[in-house]
Write a protein that holds these residues in place. Structure first.
Motif, mmCIF file in Angstrom:
data_model
loop_
_atom_site.group_PDB
_atom_site.id
_atom_site.type_symbol
_atom_site.label_atom_id
_atom_site.label_comp_id
_atom_site.label_asym_id
_atom_site.label_seq_id
_atom_site.Cartn_x
_atom_site.Cartn_y
_atom_site.Cartn_z
ATOM 1 N N SER A 52 0.842 -1.178 0.000
ATOM 2 C CA SER A 52 0.000 0.000 0.000
ATOM 3 C C SER A 52 0.881 1.233 0.000
ATOM 4 N N SER A 53 0.464 2.238 -0.754
ATOM 5 C CA SER A 53 1.174 3.507 -0.765
ATOM 6 C C SER A 53 0.141 4.622 -0.685
ATOM 7 N N GLY A 58 -1.765 -2.905 -3.943
ATOM 8 C CA GLY A 58 -1.663 -4.046 -4.835
ATOM 9 C C GLY A 58 -1.307 -5.314 -4.102
ATOM 10 N N LEU A 59 -1.133 -6.355 -4.879
ATOM 11 C CA LEU A 59 -0.775 -7.673 -4.365
ATOM 12 C C LEU A 59 0.574 -8.091 -4.932
ATOM 13 N N VAL A 60 1.300 -8.875 -4.145
ATOM 14 C CA VAL A 60 2.512 -9.517 -4.639
ATOM 15 C C VAL A 60 2.125 -10.956 -4.922
ATOM 16 N N VAL A 61 2.316 -11.394 -6.163
ATOM 17 C CA VAL A 61 1.947 -12.749 -6.564
ATOM 18 C C VAL A 61 3.209 -13.512 -6.954
ATOM 19 N N ILE A 72 1.510 -6.496 -8.489
ATOM 20 C CA ILE A 72 0.409 -6.178 -9.394
ATOM 21 C C ILE A 72 -0.496 -5.146 -8.723
ATOM 22 N N TYR A 73 -0.831 -4.064 -9.430
ATOM 23 C CA TYR A 73 -1.738 -3.060 -8.884
ATOM 24 C C TYR A 73 -3.148 -3.621 -8.791
ATOM 25 N N MET A 74 -3.855 -3.271 -7.719
ATOM 26 C CA MET A 74 -5.216 -3.752 -7.506
ATOM 27 C C MET A 74 -6.150 -3.341 -8.630
#
Length: 106
Positions: A52-53, A58-61, A72-74
């Motif tokens: 989060s910024s 986003g998620l790290v996959v 990857i951005y949400m």
């Protein structure tokens, strides 16, 4: 959509910097901006972390078979969530300054 992307490149070390924090590489030489073909990666990815910024989240996959990990951005993942059954879940009202929303209660 263009098939090309601009990246910062260190000619001396032969490495790319997708998000450089300065105009120079660790070796001290300045980056050159180059244009190359965009990469595409296909795999069986699992969510391993999140970030989060102030401007995004986003998620790290990760694909453990190929050893690939990507952030990857949400906003790019929301289309895959449409229609997803979240099961039984509890939400609670929340307010941060003037922003009113709901959060998940564990």
């Amino acid at each position: 959509m263009s098939g090309m992307i601009k990246v910062h490149y260190c000619k001396t070390c032969d490495v790319e910097a997708k998000n450089p924090r300065s105009y120079r590489h660790l070796c001290g030489n300045p980056y050159t901006v180059i244009e190359r073909e965009k990469e595409r990666i296909t795999g069986k990815f699992v969510v391993v972390d999140w970030f989060s910024s102030r401007s995004s989240a986003g998620l790290v996959v990760e694909d453990k078979y190929q050893g690939i990990r990507k952030s990857i951005y949400m906003s790019d993942l929301f289309k895959y969530l449409d229609g997803t059954d979240l099961g039984e879940i509890t939400f609670e009202e929340t307010k941060k300054e003037t922003a009113y929303s709901w959060k998940v209660v564990e």
